[in-house]
Design an enzyme around this catalytic site. Structure first.
Site, mmCIF file in Angstrom:
data_model
loop_
_atom_site.group_PDB
_atom_site.id
_atom_site.type_symbol
_atom_site.label_atom_id
_atom_site.label_comp_id
_atom_site.label_asym_id
_atom_site.label_seq_id
_atom_site.Cartn_x
_atom_site.Cartn_y
_atom_site.Cartn_z
ATOM 1 N N THR A 1 0.953 -1.170 0.016
ATOM 2 C CA THR A 1 0.023 0.023 0.117
ATOM 3 C C THR A 1 0.956 1.273 0.069
ATOM 4 O O THR A 1 2.053 1.219 0.403
ATOM 5 C CB THR A 1 -0.877 0.061 1.438
ATOM 6 N N ARG B 1 -12.687 -8.454 -3.897
ATOM 7 C CA ARG B 1 -12.219 -8.056 -2.691
ATOM 8 C C ARG B 1 -11.753 -6.632 -2.533
ATOM 9 O O ARG B 1 -11.036 -6.225 -3.318
ATOM 10 C CB ARG B 1 -11.138 -9.241 -2.162
ATOM 11 N N ILE B 2 -12.136 -6.130 -1.455
ATOM 12 C CA ILE B 2 -11.632 -4.724 -1.106
ATOM 13 C C ILE B 2 -11.107 -4.742 0.223
ATOM 14 O O ILE B 2 -11.608 -5.189 1.099
ATOM 15 C CB ILE B 2 -13.080 -3.677 -1.125
ATOM 16 N N GLY B 3 -9.988 -4.010 0.398
ATOM 17 C CA GLY B 3 -9.328 -4.213 1.625
ATOM 18 C C GLY B 3 -9.820 -2.877 2.401
ATOM 19 O O GLY B 3 -10.760 -2.147 2.122
ATOM 20 N N ASP B 4 -8.570 -2.417 3.266
ATOM 21 C CA ASP B 4 -8.893 -1.448 4.237
ATOM 22 C C ASP B 4 -8.592 -0.115 3.788
ATOM 23 O O ASP B 4 -9.163 0.751 4.223
ATOM 24 C CB ASP B 4 -8.342 -1.696 5.623
ATOM 25 N N THR C 1 -1.308 0.206 6.492
ATOM 26 C CA THR C 1 -0.729 -0.562 5.499
ATOM 27 C C THR C 1 -0.537 -2.061 6.233
ATOM 28 O O THR C 1 -0.028 -2.233 7.029
ATOM 29 C CB THR C 1 0.742 0.008 4.874
ATOM 30 N N GLY C 2 -1.331 -2.958 5.855
ATOM 31 C CA GLY C 2 -1.107 -4.262 6.384
ATOM 32 C C GLY C 2 -2.510 -5.300 5.938
ATOM 33 O O GLY C 2 -2.950 -5.168 4.806
ATOM 34 N N TRP C 3 -2.562 -6.040 6.621
ATOM 35 C CA TRP C 3 -3.511 -7.246 6.417
ATOM 36 C C TRP C 3 -5.038 -6.475 6.579
ATOM 37 O O TRP C 3 -5.607 -6.379 7.739
ATOM 38 C CB TRP C 3 -3.549 -8.627 7.290
ATOM 39 N N GLY C 4 -5.575 -6.156 5.529
ATOM 40 C CA GLY C 4 -6.482 -5.275 5.370
ATOM 41 C C GLY C 4 -7.996 -5.685 6.228
ATOM 42 O O GLY C 4 -8.614 -4.853 6.863
#
Length: 333
Positions: free
Chosen positions: A180, A208-211, A230-233
């Protein structure tokens, strides 16, 4: 909203995760150069008296245009071999926000996120509708091939092989979730802003949509705090990580570094997630917590000197910055 004059600050990240010292010297040099350029471009806007929002957009656009980061050109591939991009921007002074998700032809998603905020009645647009709006707004659209890099294509091939073998290796599985770019800024008028842009996760499926484009999860700013994650959303969404950090700072009077560490280095790992964040408060205090091998990170303050770091054990210069003053005794929890 009136603010006292302060020294402008810009903080950026280019992703956290499996950052090991096996980059070629040329790649490492290119990554550091791009981050330095992003800091300088954003800082130039702050120095010119422009808003925190302008600085955040300028810095993120540089990283979106650089193929070494998972945003814009160089975004990772989905399971179906496509690039689906997400971005968000938030103005802490007014709580205005704009976001886009799942766009495939927008050269700079962060510019479209700003257009959503400023020129539509909505906060988040997705997919084909977001691209139709981009056309109306004169935002640059490109052929999907623009985003492709061979390194990202090979990452997808490795991930697909793991899928086929039904035996995911932990390092590959974990690495999928990272990548990210983001920025947070404080301008001379004391206004804060945050922005984030991403290509999501390698081998993602089903839209899929993350954070990153979700206001409050991967991106949030108010008048006292700005955060880009930034990371595992999935874990940032479930903890509403960016918003939670800002609420600790502005409502509970927790010092910024502690607030950020409680969410990023305690709560998220306790649930099985990991990653990092950049955070900035209205006094210019910086926090860059992460619980991974490393995190592409950097900041620039009033002296105009860019500080850039990659590895976990590398000094990023934030130790030079004084800690926030302790809260008044009657405000202690």
């Amino acid at each position: 909203m009136s603010h006292a004059a302060v020294s402008p600050v810009l903080v950026i990240h280019g992703g956290a995760g499996v950052v090991v010292r096996d980059m070629t010297p040329a790649k490492e040099q290119a990554v550091r150069a791009a981050m330095t350029q992003a800091l300088q471009q954003g800082h130039a806007r702050l120095k010119a008296g422009d808003s925190a929002l302008d600085a955040v957009i300028a810095a993120i656009a540089v990283l979106e245009d650089d193929p070494h980061f998972n945003a814009g050109k160089g975004a990772v591939f989905t399971h179906d071999g496509r690039n689906e991009l997400d971005a968000a921007i938030m103005d802490g002074d007014t709580l205005r926000a704009g976001a886009v998700a799942g766009v495939e032809h927008v050269k700079n998603p962060i510019l479209l996120a700003r257009a959503v905020m400023e020129h539509s009645p909505h906060v988040m647009l997705s997919g084909a509708g977001a691209e139709a709006f981009a056309k109306e707004q004169g935002i640059a659209l490109v052929d999907a091939a623009y985003f492709r890099t061979d390194a990202r294509w090979q990452q997808l091939q490795r991930a697909l092989k793991e899928d086929a073998d039904k035996q995911p290796h932990a390092d590959v599985e974990t690495a999928k979730h990272f990548g990210t770019v983001g920025a947070v800024a404080l301008d001379a008028r004391g206004r804060l802003a945050a922005g984030t842009s991403t290509g999501g996760m390698t081998d993602k499926r089903w839209g899929r949509i993350g954070d990153s484009p979700i206001i409050g999860a991967g991106t949030y700013a108010n008048e006292g705090c700005a955060v880009s994650g930034t990371g595992w959303g999935e874990f940032y969404i479930r903890t509403v990580a960016a918003h939670q950090i800002c609420m600790k700072v502005t409502q509970m009077r927790v010092p910024l570094k502690r607030a950020a560490a409680e969410v990023i280095n305690q709560q998220i790992p306790s649930m099985g997630g990991n990653g990092g964040a950049i955070a900035l408060d209205a006094e210019g205090h910086i926090a860059i917590p992460f619980n991974t091998d490393g995190m592409y990170r950097g900041w620039i303050g009033a002296d105009g000197v860019p500080h850039v770091a990659i590895y976990g054990d590398e000094d990023d210069g934030t130790t030079e910055i004084p800690e926030p003053a302790p809260a008044d005794s009657d405000e202690q929890p």
